[in-house]
Design an enzyme around this catalytic site. Structure first.
Site, PDB file in Angstrom:
ATOM      1  N   CYS A 385       0.816  -1.228   0.000  1.00 50.67           N
ATOM      2  CA  CYS A 385       0.000   0.000   0.000  1.00 50.67           C
ATOM      3  C   CYS A 385       0.847   1.275   0.000  1.00 50.67           C
ATOM      4  O   CYS A 385       0.655   2.160  -0.839  1.00 50.67           O
ATOM      5  CB  CYS A 385      -0.976  -0.015   1.176  1.00 50.67           C
ATOM      6  SG  CYS A 385      -0.206   0.028   2.815  1.00 50.67           S
ATOM      7  N   HIS A 435      -2.749   1.310   7.003  1.00 52.31           N
ATOM      8  CA  HIS A 435      -3.000   1.187   5.560  1.00 52.31           C
ATOM      9  C   HIS A 435      -3.230   2.570   4.967  1.00 52.31           C
ATOM     10  O   HIS A 435      -3.732   3.485   5.638  1.00 52.31           O
ATOM     11  CB  HIS A 435      -4.231   0.312   5.310  1.00 52.31           C
ATOM     12  CG  HIS A 435      -4.438  -0.023   3.873  1.00 52.31           C
ATOM     13  ND1 HIS A 435      -3.637  -0.890   3.173  1.00 52.31           N
ATOM     14  CD2 HIS A 435      -5.381   0.406   2.980  1.00 52.31           C
ATOM     15  CE1 HIS A 435      -4.069  -0.996   1.931  1.00 52.31           C
ATOM     16  NE2 HIS A 435      -5.124  -0.221   1.784  1.00 52.31           N
ATOM     17  N   HIS A 447      -5.876   1.621  -4.370  1.00 53.09           N
ATOM     18  CA  HIS A 447      -4.840   1.191  -3.420  1.00 53.09           C
ATOM     19  C   HIS A 447      -4.366  -0.215  -3.731  1.00 53.09           C
ATOM     20  O   HIS A 447      -5.036  -0.971  -4.437  1.00 53.09           O
ATOM     21  CB  HIS A 447      -5.353   1.269  -1.981  1.00 53.09           C
ATOM     22  CG  HIS A 447      -6.588   0.456  -1.711  1.00 53.09           C
ATOM     23  ND1 HIS A 447      -6.911  -0.036  -0.478  1.00 53.09           N
ATOM     24  CD2 HIS A 447      -7.612   0.041  -2.512  1.00 53.09           C
ATOM     25  CE1 HIS A 447      -8.050  -0.691  -0.515  1.00 53.09           C
ATOM     26  NE2 HIS A 447      -8.491  -0.667  -1.756  1.00 53.09           N
TER      27      HIS A 447
END
Length: 473
Positions: A385, A435, A447
């Site tokens: 990520c 994240h 993402h």
């Protein structure tokens, strides 16, 4: 004297006879409201009861004779709307009494995490893939590929061939490349990916660190999103929310599903190849543009430095009589050089932010479909990520750290209600950031989500966002 005695006996007999007749008459008096409740001042209710008793006198007599009265409290407690409706519709069913299940003192647990689509008709057993053909022969045109572990519906079989439908592909393959029926069901756990969805009756669902109701809540998840199942226990599913966030949810609040990969048509295969080539081409072009921008800034800096040096040289050839003026000129030149340096720095920032957040978000979406790789930073070969967002911004001249927690300190804070394309959205794992995704507009983000998804797009609220940061602008 004798007559007197006979008269008395007759009188007694007549009295007994009259008494018996009166009693017999009372026994067959039809019950009325007055007879039942004896409340003379309840005229309206008495009239209603009179009507009821006249229509139901047989049942009243029978129930008063053969059945003990049931208290109102017990009736109210035992009755339910469903039972009442069923009794009204089918009175005969009242007589059937259900036996209470034997539980040996232990309440029977019902797993409400129901599997809603676990059925599968056939699964490919090919070593890699098998060609799907338009007709049942090896010389027919290839219309697609059925890869190992992909599911398919079998439409018919004949002469060793099976006509299948999988995804957008319909055609024929050799039946020997398929596991069908019971054999296919045995392979669900091997090739099917189980996932859960939050029930529509639940607004948001707590995700806990451990399979324990007292365990720490690490995040909350909404309805209408899919979460892969990593593990199952008696009452809990361990799910993957994204590549960095995993936790447990109670089974009774979710429904369990399974998905399979499907065949790909030749058109889809070619489109995928074009998409990958386009992503690599876009990255090369972006890197070339970045290099040209940096070269332009470097040339501009050299030009400013040369001009400043020339002015300084001319200033040094002044006469001694103007030494004071020379010192002032030198000071001015130094100030000018410092100003030039600041201008160069400002030019560098301006160039880096020359593209808008929308441009950056649009560029990021060119890599949707590429793989996820933990610790990776390649937009085409695999990224996690923070590696994904770091690499995207790096190609526009911005340097971000390879950590979602550290990126949450870059740029400036913006409220979640005012996010714009290009902004970074952060999600917590427990009490810390775990994240990061990029907002692309329309309530969605792009993402590197996880190994099962790769680089993909989702609702911004697929998980509860913690904060947002603006890097551009």
């Amino acid at each position: 004297m004798l007559k007197s005695r006979k008269f008395k006996r007759k009188a007694v007999c007549l009295g007994l006879t009259a008494t018996l007749i009166a009693g017999f008459a009372v026994t067959f008096v039809v019950p009325t409201a007055a007879n039942i409740c004896r409340e003379l001042n309840m005229a309206g209710i008495s009239l209603s009861l009179d009507k009821f008793s006249s229509n139901n006198k047989d049942s009243i007599i029978n129930s008063s004779v053969s059945q003990p009265a049931e208290t109102a409290t017990e009736s109210a407690v035992s009755a339910s709307p469903e039972a009442s409706a069923e009794t009204t519709a089918e009175p005969a069913k009242e007589e059937k009494k259900k036996k209470a299940p034997k539980n040996n003192g232990q309440p029977k647990r019902v797993d409400k995490g129901l599997v809603t689509d676990m059925s599968v008709k056939a699964i490919s057993t090919a070593s890699d893939y098998v060609h799907v053909r338009r007709k049942p022969n090896t010389h027919s045109k290839i219309v697609g590929r059925l890869y190992k572990g992909c599911s398919a519906d079998v439409l018919k079989t004949k002469n060793g061939w099976a006509k299948i439908r999988s995804g957008n592909v319909t055609g024929y393959i050799k039946k020997s490349y398929l596991a069908i029926g019971k054999d296919a069901k045995k392979m669900i756990g091997k090739y099917g990916q189980k996932y859960v969805r939050v029930k529509t009756t639940v607004v948001t669902l707590n995700v806990r660190k451990k399979a324990d109701i007292k365990s720490k809540i690490i995040t909350q998840i909404p309805i209408e999103e899919n979460y892969d199942v990593l593990k199952s226990t008696d009452h809990w599913y361990k799910i993957e929310i994204d590549g960095d966030t995993k936790g447990y949810v109670r089974k009774e609040y979710v429904t369990l599903h399974v998905r399979f990969k499907h065949a790909k048509s030749m058109a889809e295969i070619k489109a995928e190849r074009r998409r990958k080539r386009a992503a690599k081409r876009a990255e090369r072009q972006r890197l070339a543009a970045l290099a040209a921008s940096r070269a332009s800034r470097s040339t501009g800096t050299t030009s400013h430095s040369s001009s400043s040096s020339s002015r300084s040289s001319r200033s040094s050839r002044t006469t001694t009589r103007r030494s004071y003026s020379t010192r002032r000129s030198s000071s001015s030149s130094s100030s000018s050089s410092s100003s030039s340096s600041r201008s160069s720095s400002s030019s560098s920032n301006s160039s880096a932010s020359g593209s808008t957040g929308s441009d950056i978000a649009s560029y990021a979406q060119k890599f949707v479909g590429n793989p996820y790789r933990w610790g990776g930073t390649s937009l085409t070969g695999g990224a996690d990520c923070s590696g994904f967002t770091m690499r995207i911004y790096a190609q526009y001249g911005y340097s971000l750290p390879h950590s979602s927690g550290s990126q949450a300190g870059c740029g400036r804070s913006v409220s979640l209600s005012n996010v714009q394309p290009g902004d970074l959205i952060f999600y917590k794992h427990g009490g810390s950031i775990g994240h990061v995704a990029m907002y692309i507009g329309g309530g969605r983000v792009v993402h590197a989500k996880g190994r099962q998804y790769g680089i993909t797009t989702d609702s911004m609220y697929y998980n509860q966002p913690a904060c947002a940061r603006r890097i551009v602008g």
